[in-house]
Design a protein around this motif. Structure first.
Motif, PDB file in Angstrom:
ATOM      1  N   ASN A 144       9.505   9.522 -35.808  1.00  0.00           N
ATOM      2  CA  ASN A 144      10.935   9.690 -35.549  1.00  0.00           C
ATOM      3  C   ASN A 144      11.030  11.229 -35.304  1.00  0.00           C
ATOM      4  N   SER A 145       9.902  12.146 -35.168  1.00  0.00           N
ATOM      5  CA  SER A 145      10.442  13.386 -35.041  1.00  0.00           C
ATOM      6  C   SER A 145       9.707  13.620 -33.616  1.00  0.00           C
ATOM      7  N   ALA A 146      10.514  14.454 -32.942  1.00  0.00           N
ATOM      8  CA  ALA A 146      10.020  14.812 -31.326  1.00  0.00           C
ATOM      9  C   ALA A 146       8.913  15.669 -31.409  1.00  0.00           C
TER      10      ALA A 146
ATOM     11  N   GLY B 142       3.957  -3.104 -26.088  1.00  0.00           N
ATOM     12  CA  GLY B 142       4.795  -2.704 -24.957  1.00  0.00           C
ATOM     13  C   GLY B 142       4.461  -3.701 -23.806  1.00  0.00           C
ATOM     14  N   ASN B 143       4.983  -3.580 -22.825  1.00  0.00           N
ATOM     15  CA  ASN B 143       4.719  -4.211 -21.496  1.00  0.00           C
ATOM     16  C   ASN B 143       4.459  -3.149 -20.361  1.00  0.00           C
ATOM     17  N   TYR B 144       3.940  -2.033 -20.611  1.00  0.00           N
ATOM     18  CA  TYR B 144       3.632  -1.367 -19.794  1.00  0.00           C
ATOM     19  C   TYR B 144       2.632  -1.990 -18.772  1.00  0.00           C
ATOM     20  N   PRO B 145       2.582  -1.800 -17.383  1.00  0.00           N
ATOM     21  CA  PRO B 145       3.534  -0.799 -16.557  1.00  0.00           C
ATOM     22  C   PRO B 145       4.650  -1.374 -16.060  1.00  0.00           C
ATOM     23  N   PHE B 146       5.143  -2.516 -16.387  1.00  0.00           N
ATOM     24  CA  PHE B 146       6.228  -3.018 -16.200  1.00  0.00           C
ATOM     25  C   PHE B 146       7.556  -2.478 -16.954  1.00  0.00           C
ATOM     26  N   SER B 147       7.417  -1.956 -18.041  1.00  0.00           N
ATOM     27  CA  SER B 147       8.382  -1.168 -18.558  1.00  0.00           C
ATOM     28  C   SER B 147       7.707   0.242 -19.290  1.00  0.00           C
ATOM     29  N   HIS B 148       8.454   1.185 -19.656  1.00  0.00           N
ATOM     30  CA  HIS B 148       7.744   2.405 -19.868  1.00  0.00           C
ATOM     31  C   HIS B 148       7.984   3.104 -21.316  1.00  0.00           C
ATOM     32  N   LYS B 149       8.568   2.206 -22.135  1.00  0.00           N
ATOM     33  CA  LYS B 149       8.665   2.348 -23.534  1.00  0.00           C
ATOM     34  C   LYS B 149       7.476   1.922 -24.278  1.00  0.00           C
ATOM     35  N   ILE B 150       6.656   2.723 -24.921  1.00  0.00           N
ATOM     36  CA  ILE B 150       5.348   2.259 -25.514  1.00  0.00           C
ATOM     37  C   ILE B 150       5.430   2.560 -27.163  1.00  0.00           C
ATOM     38  N   ASN B 151       4.976   1.871 -27.696  1.00  0.00           N
ATOM     39  CA  ASN B 151       4.780   1.854 -29.383  1.00  0.00           C
ATOM     40  C   ASN B 151       3.436   2.205 -29.618  1.00  0.00           C
ATOM     41  N   ILE B 152       2.802   2.876 -30.593  1.00  0.00           N
ATOM     42  CA  ILE B 152       1.471   2.848 -31.059  1.00  0.00           C
ATOM     43  C   ILE B 152       1.508   3.389 -32.490  1.00  0.00           C
ATOM     44  N   GLU B 153       0.793   2.276 -33.034  1.00  0.00           N
ATOM     45  CA  GLU B 153       0.759   2.300 -34.503  1.00  0.00           C
ATOM     46  C   GLU B 153      -0.575   2.714 -34.807  1.00  0.00           C
ATOM     47  N   VAL B 154      -0.822   3.268 -35.743  1.00  0.00           N
ATOM     48  CA  VAL B 154      -2.149   4.000 -36.379  1.00  0.00           C
ATOM     49  C   VAL B 154      -2.356   3.479 -37.512  1.00  0.00           C
ATOM     50  N   THR B 155      -3.766   3.160 -37.995  1.00  0.00           N
ATOM     51  CA  THR B 155      -4.084   2.625 -39.172  1.00  0.00           C
ATOM     52  C   THR B 155      -5.508   3.252 -39.347  1.00  0.00           C
TER      53      THR B 155
ATOM     54  N   VAL C   6       6.361   6.589 -26.964  1.00  0.00           N
ATOM     55  CA  VAL C   6       5.865   7.080 -25.781  1.00  0.00           C
ATOM     56  C   VAL C   6       7.114   6.614 -24.738  1.00  0.00           C
ATOM     57  N   ASP C   7       8.128   7.442 -24.408  1.00  0.00           N
ATOM     58  CA  ASP C   7       9.114   7.118 -23.282  1.00  0.00           C
ATOM     59  C   ASP C   7       8.834   7.858 -21.824  1.00  0.00           C
ATOM     60  N   LEU C   8       8.334   7.079 -21.025  1.00  0.00           N
ATOM     61  CA  LEU C   8       7.909   7.782 -19.655  1.00  0.00           C
ATOM     62  C   LEU C   8       9.212   7.474 -18.912  1.00  0.00           C
ATOM     63  N   ASP C   9       9.860   8.533 -18.394  1.00  0.00           N
ATOM     64  CA  ASP C   9      10.814   8.523 -17.525  1.00  0.00           C
ATOM     65  C   ASP C   9      10.677   7.781 -16.193  1.00  0.00           C
ATOM     66  N   THR C  10      11.075   7.021 -15.829  1.00  0.00           N
ATOM     67  CA  THR C  10      10.668   6.351 -14.677  1.00  0.00           C
ATOM     68  C   THR C  10      11.773   5.895 -13.516  1.00  0.00           C
TER      69      THR C  10
ATOM     70  N   PRO D  14       8.740  13.091 -19.765  1.00  0.00           N
ATOM     71  CA  PRO D  14       8.319  12.331 -20.749  1.00  0.00           C
ATOM     72  C   PRO D  14       8.804  12.678 -22.263  1.00  0.00           C
ATOM     73  N   LYS D  15       8.913  11.871 -23.116  1.00  0.00           N
ATOM     74  CA  LYS D  15       9.339  11.977 -24.417  1.00  0.00           C
ATOM     75  C   LYS D  15       8.322  11.396 -25.289  1.00  0.00           C
ATOM     76  N   ILE D  16       7.979  12.044 -26.300  1.00  0.00           N
ATOM     77  CA  ILE D  16       7.105  11.604 -27.455  1.00  0.00           C
ATOM     78  C   ILE D  16       7.676  11.738 -28.688  1.00  0.00           C
ATOM     79  N   MET D  17       7.792  10.758 -29.668  1.00  0.00           N
ATOM     80  CA  MET D  17       8.233  10.798 -31.176  1.00  0.00           C
ATOM     81  C   MET D  17       6.997  10.582 -31.831  1.00  0.00           C
TER      82      MET D  17
END
Length: 622
Positions: A451-453, A412-425, A477-481, A445-448
């Motif tokens: 695809n489940s809340a 993502g482009n945090y802190p300029f945008s507030h939608k973040i994707n995290i991939e686990v391996t 992660v979606d940080l309401d801004t 804030p919203k966390i999925m």
């Protein structure tokens, strides 16, 4: 003797967190710019340095430089930069005498060796070099034997907490009881910063030198009570740390969110300065407070420095730096400004404006931020029990949990945008808790997870997810801004957008200084009007534009966030010498609110109005 207290977090080894995306671009600019090339253009860290065994500068500048060069080299895995660190580290270790003392023989100050010890701990974290532990053990034994007769004084006395952190680092590796004795002795000899900042803080501009009103010392001293908390577990030290910050905000707080220091504490006016050394040392202090106390508010505070004041301290390509920056800065030039202690060139972007301390010290800011982005969480007994992401700029984390390899990729482009994707391996399914920082400014804030809340409970500023993780797990992660308006003196305002301070940007005309030393030197003059105010009444209605982050992330012409705000020009607000005059009392009446004022991130604007006057349209029907 009190047993050591417990930090809530611990650092991962240097190199476990690596920058990607725009953050990698920023560190690459640093490596290709002033940090990577400094020995070529500045003799103080060249081959004659006293910290390389030469006849040159032998006080703080060599260790300062290495304190940023070394983590930068390993975070980028840059073999050329790593090779540049080796002569410094080898000389440090080889300079040690039989009694444990080390460093240039013509300098006997405790202070620069505090920085050198920090360097050696990072070197060991990155490489496991088996020379470091016995070398530091011998030096700390020397300190324990000699400090009673030659106690900390001057710079060392006000910065002693840095020494203690290295001592406690070694104790975690060796469990030698005498190290705790040394830590307590050092704290006895260190300035009582909590008392000064809460009971005796100067309430306006400091007009003469005192170690306690020196802005950089204050930034470093703010960690002292936290270190005392580590040794005692006494909660009053946590409370005094908060009270110290509140006092600094009350008497010296700036619209960018932090306190002035130009060279001494400079009060609340928007044209007071903030020294680059203050910026990077404040970041290091906040990183330590985040480790020790663990609350998310420390990550919030760190971000407010890192994404605003830190990039603003250098030109966009990191070829030069300012000594003092201003919240309201409408001209970068040689000239007299009413700062507490400064020379006329302190406002320039150059190699060595005013003093060379910032030239040597600025390099630690970005690398140590990267290392702090993911921390190991500790239970009440001090045992690792998971990970915590303290922020979300693009990066990867590679570590082991319960002997299982774990990789997190943050996109993502945090802190300029507030939608973040995290991939686990993971090498195999593994149970652990992952803490996700939920900033204090985020209301919803919203966390999925796959695809489940996930129900967000941000206790202490972190949403803690305990589960068995498998390769391919994805977290969104979606940080309401939303834009936030903060009131300042004279009815002026500051505007925040997430972790960013937004400013009224001013068109920039970069004027090279002929025959400048280093990689270049510039004045910056305005090429547009700057004397605007805004109507802050309805921030929810302000249009927000997002743009891709450019390869030079903090360039004004490519600012990745822009907010349009209704406003008006204030013709009677002009210059006071080389800087903007005092912000006019607001709301300023009679200025038709008919212009849009474009706000951009503070770090993207080397000319800016941060403490923005307010205007009100009093025409009928307006």
């Amino acid at each position: 003797m009190v047993s050591p207290g417990r930090s809530r977090h611990a650092e991962l080894p240097l190199g476990a967190v690596r920058p990607t995306g725009w953050l990698h671009d920023q560190l690459r600019l640093q490596a290709d710019g002033l940090t990577g090339r400094l020995p070529e253009v500045w003799p103080d860290v060249g081959p004659d340095s006293g910290w390389l065994g030469g006849p040159g500068e032998s006080w703080e500048r060599g260790p300062y430089y290495l304190d940023g060069l070394l983590p930068l080299a390993y975070l980028l895995d840059d073999r050329e930069l790593i090779e540049k660190t080796r002569p410094w580290v080898d000389w440090l270790i080889d300079s040690q005498r039989a009694d444990g003392w080390f460093g240039p023989p013509d300098n006997d100050d405790w202070w620069p060796r505090m920085i050198a010890a920090k360097v050696l701990t990072q070197h060991h974290d990155a490489t496991g070099d088996d020379r470091v532990l016995p070398m530091l053990s011998a030096y700390f034994r020397y300190q324990l034997e000699n400090l009673p007769g030659r106690p900390l004084s001057g710079w060392g006395r006000v910065r002693g907490a840095d020494n203690v952190l290295s001592v406690l680092w070694l104790h975690r590796h060796t469990a030698e009881d005498r190290l705790l004795e040394l830590a307590d002795l050092l704290l006895e000899q260190t300035e009582d910063w909590g008392r000064y900042l809460t009971e005796a803080l100067v309430t306006g501009r400091a007009l003469f030198f005192d170690h306690r009103t020196h802005g950089v010392n204050v930034a470093m001293g703010l960690k002292t009570d936290a270190v005392r908390y580590l040794r005692s577990g006494d909660e009053r030290y946590r409370a005094r740390t908060e009270a110290s910050l509140a006092a600094l905000e009350r008497w010296h707080g700036q619209a960018h969110g932090w306190f002035s220091g130009d060279e001494f504490l400079g009060g609340r006016e928007a044209t007071a300065g903030a020294e680059t050394c203050l910026v990077v040392e404040l970041m290091y202090t906040l990183e330590q407070l985040s480790l020790i106390f663990g609350d998310g508010v420390w990550a919030d505070r760190l971000e407010s420095v890192a994404y605003n004041l830190l990039p603003a301290s250098c030109d966009p390509r990191m070829l030069a730096h300012q000594y003092h920056q201003q919240a309201n800065q409408v001209r970068v030039s040689v000239g007299q400004r009413p700062w507490t202690y400064s020379s006329d060139d302190a406002n320039l972007f150059g190699l060595e404006p005013h003093f060379g301390c910032c030239t040597a010290n600025l390099h630690q800011g970005w690398p140590k931020l990267v290392r702090s982005l993911c921390l190991q969480t500790l239970d009440d007994a001090g045992r690792p029990d998971g990970l915590a992401l303290t922020g979300y700029p693009p990066c990867t984390v590679q570590t082991k949990i319960n002997n299982v390899g774990v990789r997190l990729a943050v996109a993502g482009n945090y802190p300029f945008s507030h939608k973040i994707n995290i991939e686990v391996t993971v090498e195999q399914p593994v149970d652990f808790a992952l803490g996700l920082h939920i900033p204090g400014w985020c209301a919803e804030p919203k966390i999925m997870i796959n695809n489940s809340a996930f129900s967000v409970d941000a206790d202490g500023g972190y949403a803690r997810i305990s589960r068995q993780w498998q390769s391919g797990d994805r977290i969104e992660v979606d940080l309401d801004t939303r834009p936030r308006v903060e009131r300042r003196d004279r009815q002026a305002v500051a505007v925040r957008y997430g972790a960013l301070t937004m400013v009224a940007g001013v068109g920039e005309n970069w004027i090279p200084v002929p025959d400048a030393p280093g990689l270049g030197e510039w004045e910056v003059h305005p090429r547009s009007s700057w004397n605007y105010g805004i109507d802050p009444a309805e921030p929810a209605q302000w249009p927000i534009e997002h743009r891709p982050v450019a390869p030079v992330p903090f360039a004004f012409d490519h600012a990745p966030v822009r907010i349009r705000v209704p406003g008006a020009r204030i013709p009677g607000w002009g210059m006071d010498g080389e800087q903007a005059a005092t912000v006019p009392e607001g709301p300023v009446l009679g200025c038709p609110v008919s212009n849009d004022v474009t706000l951009v991130p503070y770090g993207s604007a080397r000319l800016r109005i941060t403490e923005i006057p307010t205007v009100k349209d009093v025409r009928p029907g307006a």
